[in-house]
Design an enzyme around this catalytic site. Structure first.
Site, PDB file in Angstrom:
ATOM      1  N   HIS A  52      66.766  -3.806   4.934  1.00  0.00           N
ATOM      2  CA  HIS A  52      65.838  -2.883   4.285  1.00  0.00           C
ATOM      3  C   HIS A  52      64.409  -3.185   4.733  1.00  0.00           C
ATOM      4  CE1 HIS A  52      64.774  -6.263   1.752  1.00  0.00           C
ATOM      5  NE2 HIS A  52      66.051  -6.393   1.401  1.00  0.00           N
TER       6      HIS A  52
HETATM    7  P1  TYD Z   1      67.500  -7.877  -2.526  1.00  0.00           P
HETATM    8  O1  TYD Z   1      66.056  -7.944  -2.174  1.00  0.00           O
HETATM    9  O2  TYD Z   1      68.157  -6.519  -2.504  1.00  0.00           O
HETATM   10  O3  TYD Z   1      68.307  -8.879  -1.609  1.00  0.00           O
HETATM   11  P2  TYD Z   1      68.965  -8.606  -0.197  1.00  0.00           P
HETATM   12  O4  TYD Z   1      68.168  -7.541   0.452  1.00  0.00           O
HETATM   13  O5  TYD Z   1      68.896  -9.886   0.526  1.00  0.00           O
HETATM   14  O6  TYD Z   1      70.351  -8.185  -0.489  1.00  0.00           O
HETATM   15  O7  TYD Z   1      67.700  -8.532  -3.969  1.00  0.00           O
HETATM   16  C1  TYD Z   1      68.973  -8.780  -4.504  1.00  0.00           C
HETATM   17  C2  TYD Z   1      68.890  -8.702  -6.014  1.00  0.00           C
HETATM   18  O8  TYD Z   1      67.972  -9.656  -6.512  1.00  0.00           O
HETATM   19  C3  TYD Z   1      68.445  -7.357  -6.536  1.00  0.00           C
HETATM   20  O9  TYD Z   1      69.278  -7.020  -7.635  1.00  0.00           O
HETATM   21  C4  TYD Z   1      67.072  -7.561  -7.051  1.00  0.00           C
HETATM   22  C5  TYD Z   1      66.989  -9.030  -7.320  1.00  0.00           C
HETATM   23  N1  TYD Z   1      65.652  -9.574  -7.004  1.00  0.00           N
HETATM   24  C6  TYD Z   1      64.774  -9.857  -8.026  1.00  0.00           C
HETATM   25  O10 TYD Z   1      65.065  -9.632  -9.217  1.00  0.00           O
HETATM   26  N2  TYD Z   1      63.550 -10.384  -7.713  1.00  0.00           N
HETATM   27  C7  TYD Z   1      63.184 -10.630  -6.437  1.00  0.00           C
HETATM   28  O11 TYD Z   1      62.064 -11.117  -6.176  1.00  0.00           O
HETATM   29  C8  TYD Z   1      64.105 -10.301  -5.375  1.00  0.00           C
HETATM   30  C9  TYD Z   1      63.729 -10.523  -3.936  1.00  0.00           C
HETATM   31  C10 TYD Z   1      65.327  -9.778  -5.706  1.00  0.00           C
END
Ligand code: TYD
Length: 141
Positions: A52
Site C-alpha cells: 500500500h
Molecule cells: P497495516 O498498516 O495494514 O499493516 P500491513 O500493511 O503491514 O499489513 O496494519 C495492520 C493492522 O494494524 C491494521 O488493522 C491497522 C493496525 N495498525 C494500527 O492500529 N496502528 C498502526 O500504527 C499501524 C501501522 C497499524
C-alpha cells in the site's frame, strides 16, 4: 525539513566495548517530526507486509534485528532495498508504494512515522495509487 526522495540514511553509531548505540531525533537525523512508532516482528517465513501507499505520511524504516527487503514504487519507478544494518534506515516520502518481504527469521523492523495512524490515508490498490501519483506529481512537471 521534508524531502520527496527515497533515501538511505546512516544513523550515528556510538561504538562501545559494552555494546554499540545508535539514535535519532525529530528533524535531525530524519527529515520529519516523529508522531508514531510501530514495529513488525515474529514474521513467519515467506510472509509479506505492506502492499500500500500513504497519502500523507512519511516513514523511516530501521531493521533493528535481522534483514528484510523493501520493494518500492514512486509512480511506476521501482526501487528495491535490502536493509540489514541497525544503524542504517530508509526514508520513505508520502505516496511511496511499499512492500516489505524476505524477512530473515527473527527480524524486527522499527518504523517511525510523521503522522498518527489513520486508515483513511491508505491506498491499497496499485492502479489507484498510480493515478494518484500522476495527479500529484506528473501533472505539475
Ligand atoms: P497495516 O498498516 O495494514 O499493516 P500491513 O500493511 O503491514 O499489513 O496494519 C495492520 C493492522 O494494524 C491494521 O488493522 C491497522 C493496525 N495498525 C494500527 O492500529 N496502528 C498502526 O500504527 C499501524 C501501522 C497499524
Amino acid at each position: 525539513m521534508s524531502d520527496d526522495s527515497i533515501k538511505l540514511i546512516s544513523l550515528p553509531k556510538i561504538v562501545d566495548l559494552r555494546g554499540n548505540l545508535s539514535f535519532l531525533e525529530d528533524n535531525n537525523q530524519i527529515p520529519f517530526k516523529i508522531a508514531r512508532s510501530y514495529w513488525i516482528y515474529d514474521v513467519p517465513g515467506g510472509e509479506e507486509r505492506g502492499g500500500h501507499a500513504y497519502t500523507n505520511s512519511a516513514e523511516f524504516v530501521i531493521p533493528l534485528i535481522g534483514s528484510l527487503q523493501v520493494e518500492l514504487y514512486q509512480g511506476d519507478k521501482k526501487q528495491t532495498y535490502t536493509l540489514n544494518t541497525p544503524n542504517k534506515g530508509l526514508y520513505l516520502p508520502k505516496l511511496t508504494w511499499r512492500k516489505v518481504c524476505n524477512f530473515l527469521s527473527g527480524s524486527i523492523c522499527l518504523i517511525i512515522s510523521d503522522t498518527y495512524y489513520n486508515d483513511c490515508e491508505y491506498i491499497r490498490d496499485f492502479n489507484t495509487y498510480i493515478n494518484r501519483w500522476k495527479k500529484e506529481y506528473d501533472d505539475i512537471n
